[in-house]
Design an enzyme around this catalytic site. Structure first.
Site, PDB file in Angstrom:
ATOM      1  N   ASP A 112       0.806  -1.224   0.000  1.00 49.78           N
ATOM      2  CA  ASP A 112       0.000   0.000   0.000  1.00 49.78           C
ATOM      3  C   ASP A 112       0.838   1.272   0.000  1.00 49.78           C
ATOM      4  O   ASP A 112       0.284   2.383   0.076  1.00 49.78           O
ATOM      5  CB  ASP A 112      -0.988  -0.019   1.166  1.00 49.78           C
ATOM      6  CG  ASP A 112      -2.099  -1.031   0.913  1.00 49.78           C
ATOM      7  OD1 ASP A 112      -2.488  -1.180  -0.260  1.00 49.78           O
ATOM      8  OD2 ASP A 112      -2.567  -1.672   1.868  1.00 49.78           O
ATOM      9  N   ASP A 173      -6.675  -5.399  -4.570  1.00 49.43           N
ATOM     10  CA  ASP A 173      -6.474  -3.989  -4.228  1.00 49.43           C
ATOM     11  C   ASP A 173      -5.182  -3.424  -4.823  1.00 49.43           C
ATOM     12  O   ASP A 173      -5.058  -2.229  -5.054  1.00 49.43           O
ATOM     13  CB  ASP A 173      -6.403  -3.795  -2.701  1.00 49.43           C
ATOM     14  CG  ASP A 173      -7.327  -4.700  -1.910  1.00 49.43           C
ATOM     15  OD1 ASP A 173      -7.647  -5.788  -2.400  1.00 49.43           O
ATOM     16  OD2 ASP A 173      -7.709  -4.341  -0.790  1.00 49.43           O
TER      17      ASP A 173
HETATM   18  N1  GLY Z   1      -7.041  -2.174   0.666  1.00 46.99           N
HETATM   19  C1  GLY Z   1      -7.670  -2.636   1.842  1.00 46.99           C
HETATM   20  C2  GLY Z   1      -9.134  -2.465   1.818  1.00 46.99           C
HETATM   21  O1  GLY Z   1      -9.708  -2.109   0.792  1.00 46.99           O
HETATM   22  O2  GLY Z   1      -9.747  -2.705   2.852  1.00 46.99           O
END
Ligand code: GLY
Length: 395
Positions: A112, A173
């Site tokens: 992330d 994600d």
């Molecule tokens: N990227 C983590 C979520 O969408 O919860």
């Protein structure tokens, strides 16, 4: 890769019409969001909203989670929308803190870094030419590349690279983390970052998207041999259901990768994911937290709706005008966004420091269920800025 034909769009009659909201409706929605951001500046000086609220109020936490940059992203959106330098100053005050997070290697063992450094430092560089922010974002790209497994062509999502529970695991994600790498290649003229992003999105699309255009949340690979192992979930209802926010990340992430490399297959992937998502929405067009639910008492996930709206707008803009989905996806995004603005905001809730109600962070974990979410607030506001003033992405 052979998949079933992309299904038809069940709401094409609705989406062929522009929703009947006046211009004032949209500007009132954006004014509400900008007003909340302004009110929140003193609360979050040197801190950030947590990923989800409790009782619709976010706690202030240090820069340790994957969500810190949704706050800076909101500040940049508000600055672009109003020209009020208070927003810019608040966003700029966060940049040294993002740098310290990298320098101290504090909470950096995550893919992330893409979300984190795109909506803070890349945005700062793009909007104001801040070279310290540019250098910081390039450093983040280098640290993200440590998570890239050459053999499998994937970026590990979570945790230490030696952690057997996380080794070789990708999640849908991650498509949103790739713009940092494409951007780093553009800035440095070093193709290495871009090659990793392209190989990752290819593997992700091959293994995370199922034959029927739904998606797994996560998928494991053998990092020694590169062999694909199995699909599982983390935040979805079950391993074989379709987590709504994951599907939305897939729509938007594919459309964003297309922005950089113009591979037409990415648009087809985004189209297939989008039709599957749109065909499983309840009456008011705000998805349940997992697309296995289409009616009943389960919670909605307004953040999935907001992310999908941004993804549909990005996808629509990439499709040629003669493609019927060009218009259907654009109008579909407006219908979803209008429903959020009408019935899912904190407009009548001054005690809340959030913007968008009724998100779900992790239902199986019992975390942030029916709450405001940092990402829901950000993507809702991004979508409003996109439709009201047109927008050059930070992504
Ligand atoms: N990227 C983590 C979520 O969408 O919860």
């Amino acid at each position: 890769m052979s998949r079933s034909a992309i299904e038809g769009l069940s709401r094409s009659a609705l989406f062929s019409k522009t929703p009947e909201y006046e211009a004032q409706f949209w500007t009132a929605a954006l004014n509400h969001a900008v007003g909340k951001i302004k009110t929140n500046i003193p609360t979050f000086r040197a801190s950030y909203p947590g990923p989800a609220s409790t009782g619709n109020v976010y706690p202030a936490i240090p820069n340790v989670d994957w969500t810190a940059s949704f706050w800076t992203g909101l500040l940049w959106l508000a600055w672009e929308s109003t020209g009020d330098n208070g927003f810019r100053e608040a966003a700029e005050a966060c940049i040294p803190d993002f740098r310290a997070r990298l320098d101290n290697r504090s909470h950096t063992e995550t893919h992330d870094l893409g979300f984190l450094y795109t909506l803070s430092c890349v945005a700062s560089w793009r909007l104001t030419g801040n070279s310290f922010a540019r250098a910081t974002a390039l450093k983040a790209a280098d640290i993200l590349m440590i998570r890239y497994y050459e053999k499998a062509g994937i970026i590990q999502a979570w945790g230490n690279l030696t952690d057997p529970a996380q080794q070789g695991r990708i999640i849908i994600d991650c498509a949103m983390n790739l713009p940092l790498l494409y951007w780093a290649s553009e800035e440095t003229r070093n193709p290495y970052y871009r090659e990793a992003a392209e190989r990752h999105i290819k593997a992700a699309n091959q293994y995370l998207i199922r034959d029927n255009w739904s998606s797994f949340h996560t998928f494991f690979f053998d990092t020694e041999t590169g062999a694909p192992l199995k699909g599982t979930t983390h935040q979805g209802y079950s391993d074989d259901s379709c987590w709504s926010r994951g599907q939305a990340w897939g729509i938007y992430g594919n459309a964003l990768s297309y922005r950089y490399n113009r591979d037409p297959q990415l648009l087809e992937n985004a189209r297939g994911l989008a039709r599957y998502f749109l065909n499983r929405l309840p009456e008011d067009l705000v998805a349940y937290w997992d697309l296995i639910f289409v009616d009943g008492p389960e919670e909605r996930d307004s953040s999935a709706a907001a992310i999908a709206a941004c993804g549909l707008l990005e996808l629509s803009a990439a499709l040629p005008a003669i493609d019927p989905d060009h218009r259907l996806f654009e109008q579909g995004a407006l219908h979803i966004l209008g429903s959020l603005a009408k019935s899912y905001t904190t407009l009548a809730m001054p005690q809340s420091n959030g913007i968008l109600l009724h998100g779900v962070y992790g239902k199986p974990q019992g975390s942030g269920v029916d709450e405001c979410t940092a990402f829901g607030d950000y993507f809702y506001t991004e979508a409003l800025v996109r439709v009201i003033r047109g927008w050059k992405p930070y992504w």
